[in-house]
Design a protein around this motif. Structure first.
Motif, PDB file in Angstrom:
ATOM      1  N   VAL A 147      -4.076 -24.638  51.911  1.00 47.43           N
ATOM      2  CA  VAL A 147      -4.815 -25.756  52.515  1.00 47.43           C
ATOM      3  C   VAL A 147      -6.288 -25.667  52.145  1.00 47.43           C
ATOM      4  O   VAL A 147      -6.910 -26.651  51.727  1.00 47.43           O
ATOM      5  N   ARG A 148      -6.857 -24.475  52.270  1.00 51.73           N
ATOM      6  CA  ARG A 148      -8.282 -24.317  51.936  1.00 51.73           C
ATOM      7  C   ARG A 148      -8.550 -24.596  50.460  1.00 51.73           C
ATOM      8  O   ARG A 148      -9.528 -25.257  50.110  1.00 51.73           O
ATOM      9  N   TRP A 149      -7.686 -24.082  49.589  1.00 51.96           N
ATOM     10  CA  TRP A 149      -7.877 -24.317  48.158  1.00 51.96           C
ATOM     11  C   TRP A 149      -7.820 -25.816  47.872  1.00 51.96           C
ATOM     12  O   TRP A 149      -8.615 -26.332  47.075  1.00 51.96           O
ATOM     13  N   SER A 150      -6.899 -26.515  48.493  1.00 55.45           N
ATOM     14  CA  SER A 150      -6.757 -27.954  48.262  1.00 55.45           C
ATOM     15  C   SER A 150      -8.033 -28.702  48.641  1.00 55.45           C
ATOM     16  O   SER A 150      -8.489 -29.589  47.902  1.00 55.45           O
ATOM     17  N   VAL A 151      -8.596 -28.357  49.770  1.00 52.85           N
ATOM     18  CA  VAL A 151      -9.833 -29.011  50.208  1.00 52.85           C
ATOM     19  C   VAL A 151     -10.961 -28.716  49.228  1.00 52.85           C
ATOM     20  O   VAL A 151     -11.694 -29.621  48.804  1.00 52.85           O
ATOM     21  N   ASP A 152     -11.098 -27.456  48.863  1.00 54.50           N
ATOM     22  CA  ASP A 152     -12.190 -27.053  47.977  1.00 54.50           C
ATOM     23  C   ASP A 152     -12.063 -27.641  46.576  1.00 54.50           C
ATOM     24  O   ASP A 152     -13.047 -27.701  45.831  1.00 54.50           O
ATOM     25  N   ASN A 153     -10.866 -28.091  46.217  1.00 55.68           N
ATOM     26  CA  ASN A 153     -10.653 -28.619  44.873  1.00 55.68           C
ATOM     27  C   ASN A 153     -10.434 -30.125  44.846  1.00 55.68           C
ATOM     28  O   ASN A 153      -9.846 -30.659  43.910  1.00 55.68           O
ATOM     29  N   GLY A 154     -10.935 -30.780  45.873  1.00 56.69           N
ATOM     30  CA  GLY A 154     -11.051 -32.231  45.826  1.00 56.69           C
ATOM     31  C   GLY A 154      -9.918 -33.049  46.380  1.00 56.69           C
ATOM     32  O   GLY A 154      -9.859 -34.266  46.142  1.00 56.69           O
ATOM     33  N   ALA A 155      -9.012 -32.456  47.142  1.00 56.62           N
ATOM     34  CA  ALA A 155      -7.912 -33.240  47.702  1.00 56.62           C
ATOM     35  C   ALA A 155      -8.431 -34.231  48.743  1.00 56.62           C
ATOM     36  O   ALA A 155      -9.233 -33.882  49.606  1.00 56.62           O
ATOM     37  N   ASP A 156      -7.951 -35.457  48.660  1.00 56.83           N
ATOM     38  CA  ASP A 156      -8.195 -36.468  49.697  1.00 56.83           C
ATOM     39  C   ASP A 156      -7.029 -36.517  50.672  1.00 56.83           C
ATOM     40  O   ASP A 156      -7.183 -36.956  51.816  1.00 56.83           O
ATOM     41  N   VAL A 157      -5.863 -36.104  50.201  1.00 56.90           N
ATOM     42  CA  VAL A 157      -4.623 -36.094  50.983  1.00 56.90           C
ATOM     43  C   VAL A 157      -3.897 -34.793  50.667  1.00 56.90           C
ATOM     44  O   VAL A 157      -3.934 -34.322  49.530  1.00 56.90           O
ATOM     45  N   ILE A 158      -3.251 -34.207  51.681  1.00 53.96           N
ATOM     46  CA  ILE A 158      -2.400 -33.030  51.477  1.00 53.96           C
ATOM     47  C   ILE A 158      -1.009 -33.376  51.961  1.00 53.96           C
ATOM     48  O   ILE A 158      -0.833 -33.809  53.108  1.00 53.96           O
ATOM     49  N   ASN A 159      -0.018 -33.189  51.085  1.00 59.96           N
ATOM     50  CA  ASN A 159       1.378 -33.402  51.481  1.00 59.96           C
ATOM     51  C   ASN A 159       2.043 -32.054  51.722  1.00 59.96           C
ATOM     52  O   ASN A 159       1.990 -31.151  50.886  1.00 59.96           O
ATOM     53  N   MET A 160       2.718 -31.929  52.888  1.00 63.07           N
ATOM     54  CA  MET A 160       3.377 -30.685  53.265  1.00 63.07           C
ATOM     55  C   MET A 160       4.807 -30.994  53.689  1.00 63.07           C
ATOM     56  O   MET A 160       5.083 -31.281  54.848  1.00 63.07           O
ATOM     57  N   SER A 161       5.719 -30.958  52.728  1.00 65.38           N
ATOM     58  CA  SER A 161       7.141 -31.175  53.002  1.00 65.38           C
ATOM     59  C   SER A 161       7.778 -29.845  53.368  1.00 65.38           C
ATOM     60  O   SER A 161       8.660 -29.330  52.676  1.00 65.38           O
ATOM     61  N   LEU A 162       7.366 -29.286  54.473  1.00 65.67           N
ATOM     62  CA  LEU A 162       7.794 -27.967  54.916  1.00 65.67           C
ATOM     63  C   LEU A 162       7.646 -27.891  56.421  1.00 65.67           C
ATOM     64  O   LEU A 162       6.977 -28.709  57.038  1.00 65.67           O
ATOM     65  N   THR A 163       8.275 -26.904  56.998  1.00 63.87           N
ATOM     66  CA  THR A 163       8.145 -26.677  58.433  1.00 63.87           C
ATOM     67  C   THR A 163       8.232 -25.196  58.736  1.00 63.87           C
ATOM     68  O   THR A 163       8.912 -24.442  58.034  1.00 63.87           O
ATOM     69  N   ARG A 164       7.559 -24.801  59.775  1.00 64.49           N
ATOM     70  CA  ARG A 164       7.615 -23.412  60.223  1.00 64.49           C
ATOM     71  C   ARG A 164       8.808 -23.182  61.142  1.00 64.49           C
ATOM     72  O   ARG A 164       9.122 -22.068  61.524  1.00 64.49           O
ATOM     73  N   ASN A 165       9.446 -24.271  61.565  1.00 65.51           N
ATOM     74  CA  ASN A 165      10.578 -24.215  62.494  1.00 65.51           C
ATOM     75  C   ASN A 165      10.216 -23.646  63.852  1.00 65.51           C
ATOM     76  O   ASN A 165      11.076 -23.182  64.588  1.00 65.51           O
ATOM     77  N   THR A 166       8.950 -23.664  64.186  1.00 69.84           N
ATOM     78  CA  THR A 166       8.494 -23.284  65.517  1.00 69.84           C
ATOM     79  C   THR A 166       7.456 -24.296  65.964  1.00 69.84           C
ATOM     80  O   THR A 166       6.767 -24.902  65.143  1.00 69.84           O
ATOM     81  N   LEU A 167       7.340 -24.473  67.269  1.00 69.53           N
ATOM     82  CA  LEU A 167       6.342 -25.403  67.781  1.00 69.53           C
ATOM     83  C   LEU A 167       4.926 -24.871  67.550  1.00 69.53           C
ATOM     84  O   LEU A 167       3.990 -25.645  67.355  1.00 69.53           O
ATOM     85  N   ASP A 168       4.781 -23.552  67.596  1.00 73.22           N
ATOM     86  CA  ASP A 168       3.450 -22.966  67.464  1.00 73.22           C
ATOM     87  C   ASP A 168       3.159 -22.587  66.021  1.00 73.22           C
ATOM     88  O   ASP A 168       4.004 -22.714  65.139  1.00 73.22           O
ATOM     89  N   TRP A 169       1.961 -22.113  65.793  1.00 70.38           N
ATOM     90  CA  TRP A 169       1.519 -21.736  64.455  1.00 70.38           C
ATOM     91  C   TRP A 169       0.502 -20.613  64.574  1.00 70.38           C
ATOM     92  O   TRP A 169      -0.092 -20.398  65.638  1.00 70.38           O
ATOM     93  N   PRO A 170       0.269 -19.866  63.511  1.00 74.11           N
ATOM     94  CA  PRO A 170      -0.673 -18.742  63.577  1.00 74.11           C
ATOM     95  C   PRO A 170      -2.113 -19.231  63.663  1.00 74.11           C
ATOM     96  O   PRO A 170      -2.442 -20.341  63.231  1.00 74.11           O
ATOM     97  N   GLN A 171      -2.984 -18.398  64.192  1.00 71.21           N
ATOM     98  CA  GLN A 171      -4.383 -18.792  64.340  1.00 71.21           C
ATOM     99  C   GLN A 171      -5.056 -19.012  62.997  1.00 71.21           C
ATOM    100  O   GLN A 171      -6.026 -19.768  62.914  1.00 71.21           O
ATOM    101  N   SER A 172      -4.549 -18.403  61.936  1.00 74.15           N
ATOM    102  CA  SER A 172      -5.137 -18.641  60.619  1.00 74.15           C
ATOM    103  C   SER A 172      -5.000 -20.106  60.216  1.00 74.15           C
ATOM    104  O   SER A 172      -5.819 -20.636  59.464  1.00 74.15           O
ATOM    105  N   TRP A 173      -3.976 -20.772  60.730  1.00 69.99           N
ATOM    106  CA  TRP A 173      -3.812 -22.195  60.450  1.00 69.99           C
ATOM    107  C   TRP A 173      -4.834 -23.030  61.202  1.00 69.99           C
ATOM    108  O   TRP A 173      -5.200 -24.113  60.755  1.00 69.99           O
ATOM    109  N   ASP A 174      -5.263 -22.560  62.371  1.00 71.06           N
ATOM    110  CA  ASP A 174      -6.317 -23.276  63.104  1.00 71.06           C
ATOM    111  C   ASP A 174      -7.505 -23.536  62.181  1.00 71.06           C
ATOM    112  O   ASP A 174      -7.969 -24.668  62.033  1.00 71.06           O
ATOM    113  N   ASP A 175      -7.998 -22.465  61.582  1.00 71.06           N
ATOM    114  CA  ASP A 175      -9.195 -22.564  60.751  1.00 71.06           C
ATOM    115  C   ASP A 175      -8.946 -23.402  59.505  1.00 71.06           C
ATOM    116  O   ASP A 175      -9.768 -24.239  59.129  1.00 71.06           O
TER     117      ASP A 175
END
Length: 416
Positions: A147-175
Motif C-alpha cells: 500500500v505504501r509503495w503504491s502511494v509513493d509511486n503515484g497510484a490514484d486508485v488501489i485495487n485489492m481483490s483479497l481478504t484477510r478473512n477476519t474482521l480485524d486487521w494488524p496495526q501496521s495496516w492502520d498506518d
C-alpha cells in the motif's frame, strides 16, 4: 468444468472462486463482457476511458506481456521477496489471479474488437506482486508495504481483490491505509466469497474509508457463492460469468468478488479522469450516490448502496461532501486502538550515593492502656464484650418474663 479455489494463505487469501474452463477464443471474449453495456460503462466512455489515472493492483503479479495488457503496466514492484522487481512475474499457487484482475480493470483488447477490454482501458497500471502465504515475510507485512509503495509511486486508485478473512486487521495496516487516504488515494477492496469460506466481509473490506465491493449474479441478485455480506459494503458489481485474461495469452471464465472489485476500481478511474477536481472522498461519494438501489434498506448488508451505474457516476450532478462517506479511519484508530498499558511502578532504587539500602523503620508501638487493663480495649469490646452484652440482655428479659408469669399464676389461684 472443474471448480478451483484460490490458495489460502495464513492470514490473507485471494478473494475469488475461479471456474476454470478450456481457454476461450479471443474473438468470443468481447461478446461475453455483458457488464460493459448493462452497467453503464460504454455510456461513461462517451466522456472518458480513464486516461491520466494510475491504478495499483496489489495481487499475485501481472503478466504485462499478455496481448490484451501490452502497454498497460507502467511500473511495479515485488513485496514478497520471491517475484521479479517489476511485479510482472506472477507468484504463488494462483499465478493467474493478478492478470485476470488487471484485464477486467484496464485490458486494452487487441485486433478488431478481440480480447478483454477493461472498464478503464486508457488507465495505467502498477503491478505489485504479493505472496499469499509465501515469501520472505508475512502477508500482513507485505500488504502494508504494498500500500505504501503504491502511494509513493503515484497510484490514484488501489485495487485489492483479497481478504484477510477476519474482521480485524494488524496495526501496521492502520498506518499504511491511513497514509493512502491522507494522500487522496481511493482504496477498493473485494468483500470476499461465501464459496471460498468467507461467510462475512473481512479486512481490508471492513476498514473505514475503504470502498467495499459485493458481487451479484447474471440477474443482478446477490451471489450465493461469489460474494459475502456485511455492513461495510459500499456497492455491488457483477461477480459471476466473468471472463478475463490469464497468463500466456489465455482466457478464462471465472467468478468472485475478485472480479467485481476491479470493475469498481475501473469505475473510480473513470470518475477521477472525468472529474480531476474531485478529491477521493467525493469520488467515493459519487460512486455510491449514483448506484441503483436494490429493494430494501439502503445501505444493505448485501448490496450496500446498490448496483453500480458507471454512466450516472460520470455524468450525474452529485452534491459535494467534506468527509469520506464510508467512514473515518483516523477516528476509528483514535477510538479503538488503546495505548499499551503502562508498566507497574517498580520499587524505588537507592540513591546513587547510598552505599546500602536504608533499614526499614520499626513498626509503631501498640497504643498503651493507662489504666492497666481495667478498662476493655476496643478489640476486646469487639471480640468479647459485645457478644456478652447481647447474651446478657436476652437473659435479663427471660428472668423478667418468668417473674411476671409467676405473679399472674398466684393471682389466678387466689381468685379461684
Amino acid at each position: 468444468m472443474k471448480r478451483w479455489t484460490t490458495a489460502v494463505a495464513a492470514v490473507v487469501v485471494a478473494a475469488s472462486v475461479l471456474v476454470v474452463a478450456q481457454p476461450a477464443a479471443a474473438d468470443e471474449i468481447r461478446d461475453r463482457q455483458y457488464w460493459l453495456s448493462e452497467y453503464g460503462i460504454t455510456g461513461a466512455w462517451q466522456a472518458t476511458r480513464g486516461a491520466g489515472v494510475t491504478i495499483a493492483v496489489i495481487d499475485t503479479g501481472i503478466d504485462g506481456s499478455h496481448q490484451d495488457l501490452r502497454g498497460a503496466v507502467v511500473g511495479g514492484t515485488d513485496v514478497s521477496g520471491i517475484g521479479s522487481p517489476n511485479g510482472q512475474t506472477p507468484v504463488g499457487d494462483d499465478s493467474r489471479h493478478g492478470t485476470l484482475v488487471a484485464s477486467v480493470l484496464a485490458g486494452r483488447g487487441h485486433g478488431d474488437g478481440a480480447g478483454v477490454i477493461g472498464v478503464a482501458p486508457a488507465a495505467s497500471l502498477l503491478a505489485v506482486s504479493v505472496g499469499f502465504g509465501v515469501g520472505t515475510r508475512t502477508s500482513d507485512e507485505q500488504i502494508a508495504d504494498a500500500v505504501r509503495w503504491s502511494v509513493d509511486n503515484g497510484a490514484d486508485v488501489i485495487n485489492m481483490s483479497l481478504t484477510r478473512n477476519t474482521l480485524d486487521w494488524p496495526q501496521s495496516w492502520d498506518d499504511a491505509f491511513l497514509y493512502a487516504m491522507e494522500n487522496d488515494v481511493v482504496v477498493v477492496a473485494a468483500a470476499g466469497n461465501r464459496g471460498s469460506g468467507t461467510a462475512v466481509v473481512g479486512a481490508p473490506a471492513t476498514m473505514p474509508g475503504v470502498l467495499t465491493v459485493a458481487g451479484v449474479d447474471r440477474s443482478a441478485q446477490a451471489s450465493d457463492d461469489a460474494s459475502s455480506q456485511g455492513i461495510t459494503i459500499s456497492v455491488s458489481a457483477p461477480s459471476e460469468a466473468l471472463v478475463g485474461a490469464g497468463t500466456g495469452d489465455t482466457y478464462f471464465e471465472w467468478a468472485g468478488t475478485s472480479g467485481a472489485a476491479p470493475l469498481v476500481a475501473g469505475l473510480v478511474a473513470l470518475v477521477r479522469s472525468a472529474h480531476p477536481e474531485l478529491d477521493a472522498n467525493n469520488v467515493i461519494n459519487r460512486v455510491i450516490r449514483t448506484a441503483t438501489p436494490v429493494a430494501g434498506a439502503v445501505p444493505s448488508p448485501l448490496y450496500g448502496y446498490g448496483l453500480i451505474d458507471a454512466r450516472a457516476a460520470v455524468f450525474d450532478e452529485v452534491a459535494l461532501v467534506e468527509a469520506n462517506p464510508m467512514g473515518d479511519l483516523r477516528e476509528w484508530i483514535r477510538l479503538n486502538r488503546r495505548a499499551e498499558a503502562a508498566p507497574e511502578p517498580s520499587e524505588p532504587l537507592p540513591s546513587p550515593s547510598a552505599s546500602a539500602e536504608p533499614a526499614p523503620a520499626p513498626p509503631p508501638a501498640a497504643p498503651s492502656n493507662p489504666l492497666g487493663g481495667a478498662l476493655p480495649t476496643v478489640e476486646s469490646l469487639r471480640d468479647v464484650g459485645i457478644p456478652l452484652l447481647v447474651v446478657g440482655g436476652f437473659g435479663s428479659l427471660l428472668v423478667l418474663a418468668l417473674v411476671l408469669a409467676g405473679r399472674q399464676l398466684r393471682r389466678l389461684r387466689r381468685e379461684s
